[in-house]
Design a protein around this motif. Structure first.
Motif, PDB file in Angstrom:
ATOM      1  N   ALA A   5       6.001   0.684   0.841  1.00  0.00           N
ATOM      2  CA  ALA A   5       6.629   1.606   1.213  1.00  0.00           C
ATOM      3  C   ALA A   5       8.575   1.803   1.833  1.00  0.00           C
ATOM      4  O   ALA A   5       8.676   2.609   1.764  1.00  0.00           O
ATOM      5  CB  ALA A   5       5.789   2.381   2.373  1.00  0.00           C
TER       6      ALA A   5
ATOM      7  N   ARG B 154       3.029   3.378  16.588  1.00  0.00           N
ATOM      8  CA  ARG B 154       2.241   2.510  17.066  1.00  0.00           C
ATOM      9  C   ARG B 154       2.614   0.801  17.128  1.00  0.00           C
ATOM     10  O   ARG B 154       2.150   0.081  18.135  1.00  0.00           O
ATOM     11  CB  ARG B 154       1.862   2.287  15.303  1.00  0.00           C
TER      12      ARG B 154
ATOM     13  N   ALA C 260      -4.407  -0.837   8.735  1.00  0.00           N
ATOM     14  CA  ALA C 260      -5.066  -0.689   9.451  1.00  0.00           C
ATOM     15  C   ALA C 260      -6.194   0.453   9.730  1.00  0.00           C
ATOM     16  O   ALA C 260      -7.293  -0.197  11.009  1.00  0.00           O
ATOM     17  CB  ALA C 260      -4.063  -1.141  10.801  1.00  0.00           C
ATOM     18  N   ASP C 261      -6.847   1.469   9.202  1.00  0.00           N
ATOM     19  CA  ASP C 261      -6.600   2.541   9.372  1.00  0.00           C
ATOM     20  C   ASP C 261      -5.978   3.213   8.790  1.00  0.00           C
ATOM     21  O   ASP C 261      -5.734   3.449   7.352  1.00  0.00           O
ATOM     22  CB  ASP C 261      -6.782   2.864  11.175  1.00  0.00           C
TER      23      ASP C 261
ATOM     24  N   ASP D 185      -4.872   6.710   8.505  1.00  0.00           N
ATOM     25  CA  ASP D 185      -3.776   7.336   8.209  1.00  0.00           C
ATOM     26  C   ASP D 185      -2.974   6.342   7.488  1.00  0.00           C
ATOM     27  O   ASP D 185      -2.357   6.104   6.532  1.00  0.00           O
ATOM     28  CB  ASP D 185      -3.432   7.495   9.973  1.00  0.00           C
ATOM     29  N   MET D 186      -2.959   5.052   8.027  1.00  0.00           N
ATOM     30  CA  MET D 186      -1.970   3.933   7.449  1.00  0.00           C
ATOM     31  C   MET D 186      -2.083   3.655   5.858  1.00  0.00           C
ATOM     32  O   MET D 186      -1.743   3.504   5.440  1.00  0.00           O
ATOM     33  CB  MET D 186      -2.395   2.787   8.253  1.00  0.00           C
TER      34      MET D 186
ATOM     35  N   ILE E 131      -0.245   6.409   4.297  1.00  0.00           N
ATOM     36  CA  ILE E 131       1.326   6.407   3.833  1.00  0.00           C
ATOM     37  C   ILE E 131       1.585   5.558   2.896  1.00  0.00           C
ATOM     38  O   ILE E 131       2.357   4.870   2.455  1.00  0.00           O
ATOM     39  CB  ILE E 131       1.383   6.089   5.555  1.00  0.00           C
ATOM     40  N   PHE E 132       0.611   4.144   3.074  1.00  0.00           N
ATOM     41  CA  PHE E 132       0.434   2.764   2.346  1.00  0.00           C
ATOM     42  C   PHE E 132       0.101   3.641   0.870  1.00  0.00           C
ATOM     43  O   PHE E 132       1.628   3.648  -0.625  1.00  0.00           O
ATOM     44  CB  PHE E 132      -0.134   2.296   2.365  1.00  0.00           C
TER      45      PHE E 132
ATOM     46  N   ARG F 224       0.340   6.387  -0.501  1.00  0.00           N
ATOM     47  CA  ARG F 224       1.133   7.716  -0.933  1.00  0.00           C
ATOM     48  C   ARG F 224       2.424   6.653  -1.585  1.00  0.00           C
ATOM     49  O   ARG F 224       3.339   7.216  -2.267  1.00  0.00           O
ATOM     50  CB  ARG F 224       2.104   8.628   0.100  1.00  0.00           C
TER      51      ARG F 224
ATOM     52  N   ILE G 291      -0.299  -3.756  14.775  1.00  0.00           N
ATOM     53  CA  ILE G 291      -1.013  -2.691  14.233  1.00  0.00           C
ATOM     54  C   ILE G 291      -2.868  -3.486  14.054  1.00  0.00           C
ATOM     55  O   ILE G 291      -3.469  -2.341  13.709  1.00  0.00           O
ATOM     56  CB  ILE G 291      -0.567  -2.190  12.616  1.00  0.00           C
TER      57      ILE G 291
END
Lengths: 259, 199, 340
Positions: free
Chosen positions: A45, A151, B47-48, B50-51, B54-55, B57, C329
């Motif tokens: 990313a 975070r 981790a969840d 949302d992440m 994000i990854f 994408r 995280i």
């Protein structure tokens, strides 16, 4: 290409170069992480965002070059250090510290979103057209970095401490992004760069502080830059010249050659 | 840091830090055009939700032009395949998204939704719709509320010129440059081994 | 990039398996069906596939290092963007291949730890240095070209999750190879200095690209489990021959000279002479060439290559520096303020 009044060409190009140089070196610094990120997924990313930054720089150089006749590569690789217009925050190394890398992106990404939004309202159509595309991509960057700041700020005691240290180290450099450019006023008057930097600074601090509040982090910032430095005037930190030497190592072997 | 790459300390031996847990596995689906189904793209760890989005994408979302992404926790997938056993525990009625694998080895593609009280029931419902077993190899169902999705209008694929990271961004120039060195025949022979760029 | 041709997959002990299950497994393989993670498979097959996918994943993320060194020095905006994207793809391939291995029973963390402590291997060619920009061009043309030849055949394998990943990876390899060709062609169309740089880099990478496909096959390679179970579908020597048949004439037409070289312990060429075996055998239709130095190959694989220690140390640093991030995280509250 629509005509720019002759006397506005130089300050206009200067304004584009400041934006492009910030993006180029932010992307360059972030691409140093490619292959070494803390998690494989974020490594990917982060490289993607670094590419956007360098691609945005490239597009802005192209626009600047369409006015003053230089190629994007000549603008990116062919200037001396004092001819660059980037701010100190994109010059400093992050010493392979993820908190510093994220803190840097955080301030820059929010700043770039506001700057590009201004550009998207410019009376110079080639700029407003380009900036509208870049704004949409820049929003992705802001979402990404805000997520990381929150975070890590609220993660573990260690991550909070590291992020706060990074904010303390990087934060004071951030307002230098707002150092006034030469001859900005005629550009503002002509609608080429709408709005004032003072309202932009207020917008920026409000957003930045809002996110930092969610992240339980604080930052100390003062407007203005030290007397002995001013990236927008070409007076840079000690880190720019060596970074430039590295970046141009191959280019300078045969500056006229295609690579 | 570039210096760091050059002058890294050559540490060897066992690690002092204890082993770490892996993050959670997600299956990622991408939608290439509005109104089209979501196609299996691959896996990632996050981790969840949302992440994961994000990854996804920045990885699967940049493979080709796409307008939407779904991230599904691996553990939320139930299926007709042994790798994703379906629970029969009856709960409240909810919507399940059905995914169809057309043939062995293919990626799953989103189909309709069904209402059911358990994953097993959702699979039965889906099988009532897909009655011809020759038309598909396996089925997955996922409770709809466990699918994390990008929003309408979210930017995924970039507007900036992406030709630098696609083979077709080079093909024409490369062919032209070769003609200075090679004749048509040997060039055609050589290019037979090229990979076609298509997802 | 990469590929797993030279991973030593030693598979045996099939005799312990239930003969009926084993026969059904072999039938599926022979019928061209794909094996999925939940299907019955011999323990040795599971172990072998895990080892192969893990080796391939390791190779991708270590393979990101030699080229990563040049991102900050790429000589144009387009090359800078392309190289960042290319190295990024490799990390992406590593990520996808680790997932294939995770599903076969080993955690990603365990794989990363085994890699950086030297317990598992990665592809040999990444233990060579890339001292010039032209090395990047040659890596993307020769090594990625070799990887494509290899991975195309791996995509015809029998293990479903690996095959699907390989197909996806091959899409991106098309870009890597074209961009590599473009760089090589640009250098060879350029100034004398650029052509000399290209020749020197070619001399450094010709040997490793011949070694890429692994050591010469055992005479019974086709009967051994890796090929009988379609973990791989073509022998090392056949792949190497396909590679030279494509690249020798291309290199000669470009004006590159093919040398037999000796190297010092840092991987730099100390002497070279023309490979006088280079010729097209009209009878077989195949090109002949001098085999690479297999003693060197085994020396490097055992960890004594020019860059082994440096590559692992950098991966190890990345793992250790990233630990607090992963902890944050994984274990972070995500919402509560941390204790003051």
């Amino acid at each position: 290409m629509p005509d720019l009044p002759e006397h506005l060409k130089k300050p206009f190009v200067n304004m584009l170069l400041a934006a492009a140089d910030d993006k180029l070196f932010l992307g360059h610094r972030n691409s140093e992480w490619t292959g070494l990120g803390p998690i494989l997924e974020e490594d990917i990313a982060f490289s993607s965002l670094a590419q956007d930054d360098m691609a945005h720089a490239s597009a802005l150089y192209e626009l600047a070059g369409s006015i003053d006749g230089r190629t994007p590569d000549e603008l990116a690789f062919g200037r001396t250090a004092e001819q660059y217009r980037c701010a100190a925050i994109v010059e400093v190394p992050d010493e392979f510290d993820w908190a510093t890398a994220i803190a840097r992106r955080f301030f820059c990404n929010h700043f770039d979103l506001l700057r590009l939004t201004r550009f998207s309202q410019s009376a110079y159509k080639p700029l407003s057209d380009l900036a509208r595309r870049l704004v949409a991509e820049q929003q992705v960057h802001v979402t990404h970095v805000d997520d990381w700041v929150i975070r890590l700020g609220t993660g573990t005691p260690e991550s909070h401490k590291r992020m706060q240290q990074a904010m303390d180290a990087i934060g004071p450099l951030a307002p230098e992004l707002f150092e006034p450019l030469d001859d900005l006023k005629p550009l503002v008057d002509a609608g080429l760069y709408p709005g004032s930097d003072f309202t932009m600074y207020d917008e920026w601090t409000a957003t930045v502080e809002h996110v930092l509040g969610q992240a339980h982090l604080t930052v100390q910032m003062e407007v203005g830059s030290p007397d002995d430095r001013g990236g927008r005037r070409g007076v840079h930190t000690q880190y720019l010249a060596p970074m430039l030497d590295e970046m141009c190592e191959v280019y300078r072997l045969e500056p006229k050659a295609a690579w | 840091m570039s210096k760091l790459r050059e002058k890294v300390d050559l540490v060897t031996g066992d690690l002092e830090s204890p082993p770490e847990e892996d993050l959670k596995g997600y299956v990622i689906f991408t939608q290439l055009k509005m109104g089209q189904p979501h196609l299996y793209a691959g896996y990632l760890d996050a981790a969840d939700d949302d992440m994961a989005l994000i990854f996804a994408r920045e990885h699967y979302g940049q493979d080709q032009e796409c307008v939407g992404i779904w991230a599904v926790p691996v553990e939320a997938v139930s299926g007709t395949d042994a790798a994703h056993p379906a629970s029969h525990d009856i709960g409240g009625v909810e919507m399940y998204q059905v995914f169809i694998q057309a043939r062995r080895g293919a990626g799953h593609v989103s189909a309709e939704t069904v209402q059911a009280r358990s994953p097993a029931e959702a699979i039965e419902d889906a099988q009532r719709i897909h009655t011809d077993p020759s038309k598909y190899y396996s089925l997955w169902v996922v409770p709809q509320h466990l699918i994390a999705s990008t929003g309408p209008g979210d930017v995924i694929w970039r507007y900036s010129d992406q030709s630098y990271r696609l083979a077709r961004g080079y093909s024409k120039e490369v062919r032209e440059k070769w003609t200075k060195f090679r004749d048509e025949g040997s060039l055609n022979e050589y290019e037979k081994d090229d990979l076609k760029e298509a997802f | 990039m990469s590929g797993s041709a030279n991973v030593g997959v030693h598979v045996d002990h099939e005799s312990k398996e239930d003969p009926a299950l084993l026969a059904e497994f072999q039938r599926k393989i022979d019928a061209g069906e794909l094996i999925e993670v939940d299907d019955w498979m011999p323990a040795a097959y599971r172990k072998g596939m895990l080892m192969m996918a893990e080796h391939h994943a390791n190779s991708e993320i270590v393979g990101a290092l030699p080229e990563g060194e040049w991102i900050t020095r790429a000589p144009s905006l387009r090359r800078k963007l392309a190289l960042t994207a290319k190295v990024q793809d490799e990390v992406g391939h590593g990520q996808m291949l680790y997932r294939v291995s995770q599903d076969l029973g080993k955690s990603r963390d365990a794989m990363l730890r085994d890699l950086i402590t030297g317990k598992t291997k990665y592809h040999n060619c990444f233990n060579y240095p890339a001292p010039q920009w032209a090395d990047i061009a040659m890596i993307q043309w020769l090594i990625d070209g070799a990887a494509i030849m290899n991975q195309k055949t791996l995509a015809d394998g029998a293990y479903g999750p690996y095959v699907r990943t390989m197909r996806r990876i091959n899409m991106e390899e098309a870009f890597h190879f074209k961009s590599g060709e473009d760089m090589v062609l640009t250098l060879m169309s350029g100034t004398k200095r650029q052509r000399d740089m290209a020749q020197e880099a070619f001399d450094r990478w010709w040997g490793p690209s011949l070694m890429f496909f692994g050591p010469p096959d055992k005479p019974n390679a086709r009967q051994l489990p890796p090929m009988r179970w379609r973990m791989k579908t073509v022998t090392n020597d056949d792949l190497r021959q396909r590679f030279v048949d494509r690249f020798i004439p291309a290199a000669l037409d470009l004006g590159l000279k093919i040398h037999v070289v000796t190297k010092d312990e840092h991987g730099f060429v100390t002497s070279k002479k023309p490979d006088d075996k280079i010729a097209l055998n009209k009878d077989t239709g195949h090109w002949e060439f001098t085999s690479p130095d297999w003693d060197e190959f085994f020396r490097v694989i055992r960890g004594n290559g020019p860059c082994n220690a440096k590559r692992l140390a950098l991966r190890r640093l990345s793992y250790e520096q990233g630990r607090w991030v992963r902890q944050a995280i994984l274990n972070g509250s995500g919402s509560l303020p941390p204790a003051a």
